[in-house]
Design a protein around this motif. Structure first.
Motif, short mmCIF file in Angstrom:
data_model
loop_
_atom_site.label_atom_id
_atom_site.label_comp_id
_atom_site.label_asym_id
_atom_site.label_seq_id
_atom_site.Cartn_x
_atom_site.Cartn_y
_atom_site.Cartn_z
N TRP A 164 46.27 -6.38 37.20
CA TRP A 164 47.35 -5.45 37.54
C TRP A 164 47.95 -4.75 36.32
CZ3 TRP A 164 52.86 -6.78 36.98
CH2 TRP A 164 53.07 -8.01 36.35
N ILE A 165 47.24 -4.84 35.18
CA ILE A 165 47.68 -4.18 33.95
C ILE A 165 46.50 -3.44 33.35
CG2 ILE A 165 48.60 -4.51 31.62
CD1 ILE A 165 49.74 -7.24 32.77
N ASP A 166 46.66 -2.14 33.10
CA ASP A 166 45.63 -1.34 32.44
C ASP A 166 46.16 -0.91 31.08
OD1 ASP A 166 43.67 0.41 31.60
OD2 ASP A 166 43.57 1.53 33.49
N ALA A 167 45.48 -1.35 30.02
CA ALA A 167 45.93 -1.08 28.65
C ALA A 167 45.01 -0.08 27.96
CB ALA A 167 45.95 -2.39 27.85
N SER A 168 44.50 0.90 28.71
CA SER A 168 43.50 1.84 28.18
C SER A 168 44.09 3.15 27.66
CB SER A 168 42.48 2.17 29.27
OG SER A 168 41.90 1.01 29.82
N VAL A 169 45.37 3.41 27.91
CA VAL A 169 45.95 4.71 27.57
C VAL A 169 46.25 4.81 26.07
CG1 VAL A 169 47.93 6.25 27.91
CG2 VAL A 169 46.94 5.01 29.86
N LEU A 170 45.69 5.84 25.43
CA LEU A 170 45.97 6.13 24.02
C LEU A 170 46.74 7.45 23.99
CD1 LEU A 170 45.45 5.12 21.12
CD2 LEU A 170 43.45 6.60 21.06
N TRP A 223 50.48 -1.62 36.36
CA TRP A 223 51.21 -1.08 35.22
C TRP A 223 50.23 -0.60 34.16
CZ3 TRP A 223 56.23 0.05 34.43
CH2 TRP A 223 57.16 -0.45 35.36
N GLU A 224 50.39 0.64 33.74
CA GLU A 224 49.64 1.16 32.61
C GLU A 224 50.50 1.00 31.37
OE1 GLU A 224 46.90 4.60 34.76
OE2 GLU A 224 48.76 5.20 33.76
N LEU A 225 50.07 0.13 30.46
CA LEU A 225 50.81 -0.14 29.23
C LEU A 225 50.08 0.54 28.08
CD1 LEU A 225 51.75 -3.92 29.66
CD2 LEU A 225 52.96 -1.89 30.47
N PRO A 226 50.63 1.61 27.52
CA PRO A 226 49.91 2.40 26.52
C PRO A 226 49.84 1.73 25.16
CG PRO A 226 52.11 3.27 26.79
CD PRO A 226 51.94 2.19 27.83
N LEU A 227 48.82 2.08 24.39
CA LEU A 227 48.81 1.72 22.98
C LEU A 227 49.89 2.52 22.26
CD1 LEU A 227 45.47 1.72 23.87
CD2 LEU A 227 45.46 0.64 21.64
N SER A 228 50.20 2.12 21.04
CA SER A 228 51.27 2.78 20.28
C SER A 228 50.67 3.75 19.27
CB SER A 228 52.14 1.74 19.59
OG SER A 228 52.74 0.90 20.56
N PHE A 229 50.50 4.99 19.72
CA PHE A 229 49.95 6.07 18.92
C PHE A 229 50.91 7.24 19.06
CE2 PHE A 229 47.44 9.87 18.23
CZ PHE A 229 46.53 9.52 17.24
N SER A 234 52.39 -1.94 21.07
CA SER A 234 51.25 -2.85 20.90
C SER A 234 50.48 -2.50 19.64
CB SER A 234 50.33 -2.81 22.13
OG SER A 234 49.75 -1.53 22.27
N PHE A 235 50.17 -3.53 18.89
CA PHE A 235 49.29 -3.41 17.73
C PHE A 235 47.86 -3.68 18.20
CE2 PHE A 235 53.45 -4.68 16.30
CZ PHE A 235 53.67 -3.93 15.16
N THR A 236 46.89 -3.17 17.45
CA THR A 236 45.52 -3.36 17.91
C THR A 236 44.55 -3.43 16.74
OG1 THR A 236 43.89 -2.59 19.54
CG2 THR A 236 44.94 -0.90 18.18
N LEU A 237 43.38 -3.99 17.01
CA LEU A 237 42.23 -4.02 16.11
C LEU A 237 41.03 -4.50 16.92
CD1 LEU A 237 42.17 -7.21 13.89
CD2 LEU A 237 43.85 -6.91 15.69
#
Length: 352
Positions: free
Chosen positions: A179-185, A219-225, A293-296
């Motif tokens: 129920w969470i999509d974290a694909s949005v940049l 919920w779409e939770l975006p990356l932090s860009f 959100s931080f990412t690598l």
């Protein structure tokens, strides 16, 4: 007049004390976590190979997890089929899933997830799951979902490979309990044919309502860009204009970057845009988004595993940067650590 002046004085005093951690921030915090695209290592310049995968980097995750969670930050590991198909790396993910501060999400590389095309490499367009015919895309998603079930893992969050998603993908995953999509940049797209276009999206999480009574929302939770200035939408439009043919000839974007007017920034520890990370975080402190959100990529933990970390020294620099930024963040009262599931749960409770 006196009341107006007094209000301004109080605001200045409050800001002064906040910056020195002398008072507690009483509003809803900005939730944060570290996300890892947990996947195979390969030569990124070689295209999108369909053959044998190598996952030596996964053995480095326990030490990474120890160091990151020591800063207080939780970690979400978006894990793909190549990792779960290997018995050793699958066991490592199962162990990490039991560690405090850990969440396991679903990730997918369509080019090497069965059923695999009978070619050595797939074209860039087919590296995006949303471009594949739906029966093929669904089969690949089912392959990964089956691997998670066999490993005893129940993901609640998803990030598409190369940030690919779609309504059809989301609905299929929702049926599987995700129920969470974290694909949005946000504010981004790129030149590959068929690439996702998120130029119209900002840093705000988006709620898609339940499809049926009793369902969860998505919920779409975006990356932090974003940008190193407060008015994110304005600077997105300004730099879009600067990216026209005339703007490129005048090198407008480069001039704005070098002179410190505005720059793009990303909370991505391995990317060159991370050099603006603290500057960007100070902007986010003022903007107060619901979450950051931080990412690598997990492959950057292995020297030579990605273009960003060709040597052990590169890996060490990346880890030192991550620890320094996360340790700074724990001293800022506006921020609070939370996994994606915890963040979405909180957002949903606020919505209600």
């Amino acid at each position: 007049m006196l009341l107006k002046a007094t209000g301004k004085t109080c605001n200045k005093l409050r800001k002064f004390l906040l910056e020195r951690n002398e008072i507690t921030y009483m509003t809803t915090p900005i939730y944060y976590c570290v996300t890892v695209d947990t996947e195979e290592e390969w030569d990124w310049n070689s295209g999108y190979p369909t053959g044998q995968t190598h996952v030596a980097n996964i053995a480095l995750l326990p030490e990474f997890h120890r160091r990151i969670t020591a800063t207080g930050a939780p970690v979400v590991y978006f894990t793909n089929h190549a990792v779960l198909a290997n018995p050793s790396s699958r066991e490592m993910i199962q162990r990490i899933s039991q560690e405090p501060g850990s969440e396991i999400g679903l990730h997918i590389h369509p080019w090497n997830t069965p059923p695999v095309a009978p070619v050595e490499r797939v074209p860039p367009r087919d590296s995006f799951l949303h471009n594949l015919p739906w029966p093929e895309a669904k089969s690949k998603l089912d392959t990964v979902l089956s691997a998670f079930r066999e490993a005893g893992l129940k993901p609640q969050s998803f990030r598409g490979g190369r940030y690919s998603s779609s309504v059809a993908i989301q609905n299929h995953l929702r049926d599987a309990g995700i129920w969470i999509d974290a694909s949005v940049l946000p504010y981004s797209t790129w030149e590959d044919e068929g690439a996702p276009d998120y130029r119209g999206r900002d840093l705000t999480p988006r709620r898609l309502p339940p499809r049926h009574p009793g369902d969860k929302p998505l919920w779409e939770l975006p990356l932090s860009f974003g940008y190193t200035r407060k008015s994110q939408g304005f600077w997105n439009r300004a730099l879009k204009l600067a990216d026209t043919k005339l703007g490129r000839l005048a090198r407008v974007t480069g001039i704005m970057d070098r002179t410190g007017i505005v720059s793009k920034a990303w909370l991505n520890f391995e990317n060159p845009l991370a050099e603006r990370m603290l500057e960007f975080l100070n902007v986010l402190r003022m903007l107060r988004p619901s979450m950051v959100s931080f990412t690598l990529h997990s492959s950057t933990l292995l020297p030579g595993g990605s273009p960003y970390t060709r040597t052990s020294a590169d890996v060490n620099r990346m880890m030192e940067r991550a620890e320094a930024v996360l340790n700074q963040l724990r001293n800022w009262p506006e921020f609070a650590p939370a996994t994606y599931t915890a963040t979405a749960t909180h957002l949903e409770s606020q919505h209600r």
